[in-house]
Design a protein around this motif. Structure first.
Motif, short mmCIF file in Angstrom:
data_model
loop_
_atom_site.label_atom_id
_atom_site.label_comp_id
_atom_site.label_asym_id
_atom_site.label_seq_id
_atom_site.Cartn_x
_atom_site.Cartn_y
_atom_site.Cartn_z
N THR A 156 15.49 -6.38 25.79
CA THR A 156 17.09 -5.90 27.06
C THR A 156 16.26 -5.13 27.48
O THR A 156 15.40 -4.82 28.20
CB THR A 156 17.84 -5.16 25.82
N ALA A 157 15.25 -4.16 26.51
CA ALA A 157 14.33 -2.98 27.06
C ALA A 157 13.25 -3.54 28.27
O ALA A 157 13.27 -2.72 29.52
CB ALA A 157 13.38 -2.26 25.85
N VAL A 158 12.54 -4.56 27.83
CA VAL A 158 11.63 -5.86 29.07
C VAL A 158 12.58 -5.94 30.16
O VAL A 158 11.39 -5.59 30.82
CB VAL A 158 10.81 -6.35 27.82
N GLY A 170 4.98 3.60 39.44
CA GLY A 170 4.21 3.60 38.71
C GLY A 170 4.87 4.13 37.17
O GLY A 170 3.85 5.34 36.09
N GLY A 171 5.86 3.12 36.80
CA GLY A 171 5.98 3.72 35.65
C GLY A 171 6.08 2.24 33.97
O GLY A 171 5.37 0.93 34.75
N CYS A 172 6.35 2.36 33.57
CA CYS A 172 5.88 1.18 31.74
C CYS A 172 7.61 1.08 31.21
O CYS A 172 7.95 1.84 31.77
CB CYS A 172 4.85 1.55 31.57
N CYS A 173 7.62 0.38 30.37
CA CYS A 173 8.25 0.11 29.67
C CYS A 173 7.85 0.72 28.17
O CYS A 173 6.96 0.56 27.26
CB CYS A 173 8.80 -1.32 29.35
N HIS A 216 9.56 -8.22 19.52
CA HIS A 216 9.52 -8.97 19.79
C HIS A 216 9.39 -10.50 20.47
O HIS A 216 8.82 -9.57 21.63
CB HIS A 216 11.26 -8.82 20.07
N PRO A 217 8.80 -11.79 20.52
CA PRO A 217 7.86 -12.48 20.75
C PRO A 217 8.53 -12.91 22.25
O PRO A 217 7.82 -12.53 23.23
CB PRO A 217 8.49 -13.43 20.24
N ARG A 218 10.08 -12.83 22.12
CA ARG A 218 10.81 -13.04 23.66
C ARG A 218 10.69 -11.98 24.81
O ARG A 218 10.82 -11.79 25.82
CB ARG A 218 11.89 -13.14 23.32
N ALA A 219 10.49 -10.24 24.06
CA ALA A 219 10.18 -9.47 24.28
C ALA A 219 8.86 -9.13 25.50
O ALA A 219 8.91 -8.78 26.63
CB ALA A 219 10.02 -7.94 24.11
N VAL A 220 8.01 -9.60 24.70
CA VAL A 220 5.97 -9.79 25.37
C VAL A 220 6.18 -10.97 26.23
O VAL A 220 5.58 -10.49 27.21
CB VAL A 220 5.70 -10.62 24.08
N PRO A 229 3.99 -3.26 31.67
CA PRO A 229 2.75 -2.74 31.22
C PRO A 229 3.69 -2.45 29.84
O PRO A 229 5.64 -1.54 29.35
CB PRO A 229 2.07 -2.17 32.03
N ILE A 230 3.59 -2.65 28.95
CA ILE A 230 4.74 -2.63 27.48
C ILE A 230 4.22 -1.47 26.33
O ILE A 230 2.59 -1.70 25.85
CB ILE A 230 5.16 -3.24 26.71
N HIS A 231 4.36 0.40 26.35
CA HIS A 231 3.42 0.91 25.28
C HIS A 231 4.28 1.46 24.23
O HIS A 231 5.79 1.55 24.17
CB HIS A 231 3.80 2.43 26.19
#
Length: 444
Positions: A156-158, A170-173, A216-220, A229-231
């Motif tokens: 959901t988040a990504v 300029g942000g990320c998740c 979670h693999p689907r998020a990646v 970008p996922i932090h």
């Protein structure tokens, strides 16, 4: 003014005091002048408790009603987080997945996000509010509430971050959890595991699919597809975590970045079946229609007959047994065998594409420890071994040590294996890959 999507897991919002700390972290971003969208999981073990409650009412509840029930866990969380934000002076609005514009397919319990319409989120942000969105859920095209399966809040988040084009702003998740980043192995199983400063999408996707539980693999996959970008960070600590990002040439300098364990696998074997074209398709079509993810596959031929073996999660064995038995009935011959008590050890690294000797090092280390290998599978950046579950944790530690992974985190931070990165967020949002659809994101 940057735009961030912040996701807080169940442990992070497990009680009122933790919710207050999460709200304070959101406020910190807001006070810095940034816009923030929050995604929240159900509190603590709420989802498990709801499933247990359902089992006490009905032995075999329908997946539709289970989704209707389980979706309430996140609704409790988002309302409480929004209240906590309002209490400290941050205007917020709680939203269900459907209200946030998340459309899924109709697969109850395992739904996939097929589209995100960010219009409502953009509207709330424009009004100066922080949208607090239910993770793990969406709304099908038929108007049914669906859940995304375990770990679905990451997805959901990504997905929201992609639809909102956080890279362009300029942000990320930010994925806030109860660990402070991605480690070279599960530190609960390998105490010497080290935290990585960064890891590529493909490496993280392999580790996640092989048992690493941080993401979670689907998020990646969403992150890679749309360049988000996922932090990964600890929800209760201020430290920088691990940035999941696009692969850069210097990442291939590292042979292996992580080792993973899948501890509960079963092997399904169809023996003495006709060695005819189409049999494999018939088998795995039946397995797919049962909604079962297949792990490793092996086929052995003996003239006009063949044997096909494959591994699945132990929890899927009952369903796969039904599907495989139906296939045997259709082909008219063969026998079904199921083996339990298996595990899979894997090593992952983009450096495998340009280094030799990875397999020999892994197999030699396991052999020296007297650990038998039942099956081996490989990909461009992964080597996996099926072995007995009783050897699993020791095999993980041995493999981790064989590649010196306990030193990797420190080497990354000092620039010995990659260029020094002072700020993960600043470094990996500089060259975004734009989402193809403004204000929305679609997936098939």
């Amino acid at each position: 003014m940057a735009l961030f999507v912040q996701k807080f897991g169940g442990t992070s919002v497990g009680d009122p005091s933790r919710i207050a700390r999460c709200a304070a972290r959101v406020k910190q971003r807001v006070d810095e002048g940034h816009r923030v969208v929050v995604v929240v999981s159900a509190m603590g073990h709420a989802t498990d408790e709801l499933i247990e409650l359902a089992s006490r009412v009905c032995d075999k509840p329908s997946r539709r009603e289970l989704d209707m029930l389980m979706a309430t866990g996140e609704q409790v969380s988002v309302a409480l987080v929004a209240m906590a934000l309002e209490k400290i002076g941050v205007s917020a609005a709680s939203l269900t997945g459907g209200q946030a514009g998340i459309t899924t397919d109709g697969a109850f319990g395992r739904a996939r996000v097929i589209r995100v319409d960010a219009e409502r989120l953009e509207s709330e942000l424009a009004r100066g509010r922080v949208p607090v969105v239910c993770g793990f859920q969406g709304l099908s095209r038929d108007g049914e509430i669906t859940t995304l399966g375990r770990g679905g809040s990451d997805t959901t988040a990504v997905a929201l971050a992609a639809a909102l084009r956080v890279c362009d702003h300029g942000g990320c998740c930010e994925i806030f959890t109860d660990v402070d980043g991605v480690y070279t192995a599960d530190p609960r199983l390998v105490p010497m595991a080290s935290k990585l400063q960064r890891i590529s999408y493909q490496e993280m996707l392999e580790l996640a699919s092989l048992g690493a539980q941080v993401m979670h693999p689907r998020a990646v996959l969403f992150g890679e597809r749309y360049g988000v970008p996922i932090h990964v960070r600890h929800s209760q600590r201020p430290d920088e975590g691990t940035m999941i990002c696009r692969e850069t040439p210097d990442m291939e300098e590292v042979m292996v970045v992580g080792a993973a364990l899948k501890p509960d696998l079963g092997r399904v074997s169809l023996r003495r079946i006709p060695n005819n074209p189409g049999v494999q398709g018939m088998l795995f079509d039946a397995v797919a229609k049962a909604g079962i993810m297949v792990d490793d596959i092996m086929q052995t031929e003996f003239g006009e007959i063949a044997s096909i073996s494959f591994t699945v999660d132990h929890s899927d064995l009952a369903d796969v047994k039904i599907a495989a038995s139906q296939v045997l009935d259709r082909v008219g011959t063969g026998e079904l065998a199921i083996e339990i008590g298996l595990a899979k050890i894997s090593v992952v690294g983009a450096g495998m594409k340009s280094h030799v000797g990875v397999a020999s090092r892994m197999f030699t280390a396991l052999g020296a420890a007297g650990i038998p290998i039942h099956n081996i599978t490989t990909s461009e950046i992964k080597i996996s071994c099926i072995l007995g579950k009783e050897h699993a944790q020791r095999a993980l530690a041995i493999t981790h040590e064989a590649f010196g992974l306990e030193k990797l985190g420190a080497m990354q931070s000092t620039g010995q294996t990659a260029s020094s990165v002072a700020s993960p967020v600043a470094s990996f949002v500089a060259s975004p890959i734009a989402s193809p659809i403004a204000g929305s994101v679609s997936a098939t």
